[in-house]
Design a protein around this motif. Structure first.
Motif, PDB file in Angstrom:
ATOM      1  N   CYS A  23       0.832  -1.200   0.000  1.00 41.93           N
ATOM      2  CA  CYS A  23       0.000   0.000   0.000  1.00 41.93           C
ATOM      3  C   CYS A  23       0.870   1.256   0.000  1.00 41.93           C
ATOM      4  O   CYS A  23       0.560   2.227  -0.696  1.00 41.93           O
ATOM      5  N   GLU A  24       1.940   1.226   0.756  1.00 44.06           N
ATOM      6  CA  GLU A  24       2.839   2.384   0.790  1.00 44.06           C
ATOM      7  C   GLU A  24       3.469   2.618  -0.585  1.00 44.06           C
ATOM      8  O   GLU A  24       3.522   3.751  -1.066  1.00 44.06           O
ATOM      9  N   SER A  25       3.893   1.556  -1.246  1.00 43.59           N
ATOM     10  CA  SER A  25       4.518   1.698  -2.568  1.00 43.59           C
ATOM     11  C   SER A  25       3.516   2.162  -3.619  1.00 43.59           C
ATOM     12  O   SER A  25       3.898   2.774  -4.616  1.00 43.59           O
ATOM     13  N   ARG A  26       2.226   1.913  -3.392  1.00 40.62           N
ATOM     14  CA  ARG A  26       1.177   2.339  -4.327  1.00 40.62           C
ATOM     15  C   ARG A  26       0.586   3.701  -3.938  1.00 40.62           C
ATOM     16  O   ARG A  26      -0.379   4.142  -4.540  1.00 40.62           O
ATOM     17  N   GLY A  27       1.167   4.335  -2.907  1.00 40.18           N
ATOM     18  CA  GLY A  27       0.688   5.641  -2.476  1.00 40.18           C
ATOM     19  C   GLY A  27      -0.660   5.599  -1.769  1.00 40.18           C
ATOM     20  O   GLY A  27      -1.384   6.583  -1.734  1.00 40.18           O
ATOM     21  N   ASP A  30      -0.226   5.986   4.635  1.00 38.13           N
ATOM     22  CA  ASP A  30       0.608   7.053   5.198  1.00 38.13           C
ATOM     23  C   ASP A  30       1.556   6.555   6.284  1.00 38.13           C
ATOM     24  O   ASP A  30       2.299   7.320   6.867  1.00 38.13           O
TER      25      ASP A  30
END
Length: 62
Positions: A23-27, A30
């Motif tokens: 999720c972090e790599s896909r923006g 947070d």
């Protein structure tokens, strides 16, 4: 369940850490929220008479 990300996480058997990293790599993350994972110890699966499956989560090793 019809959330594409959750379905992908379930199919790939991602840990909570792997899901948060994805999720972090896909923006989409947070970095401040916990993630649930289907990857659990002592998880049970029970088939109902109508054919559906009920999964009860077990514990998660931190």
């Amino acid at each position: 369940m019809d959330n594409p990300l959750w379905l992908e996480a379930f199919r790939e058997n991602w840990t909570g850490w792997r899901l948060s990293q994805t999720c972090e790599s896909r923006g989409m993350f947070d970095g401040n929220s916990p993630f649930w994972s289907f990857d659990r110890f002592s998880r049970t699966s029970t088939r109902l008479p109508d054919g559906r499956l009920v999964h009860v989560a077990g514990e998660h090793e931190d």
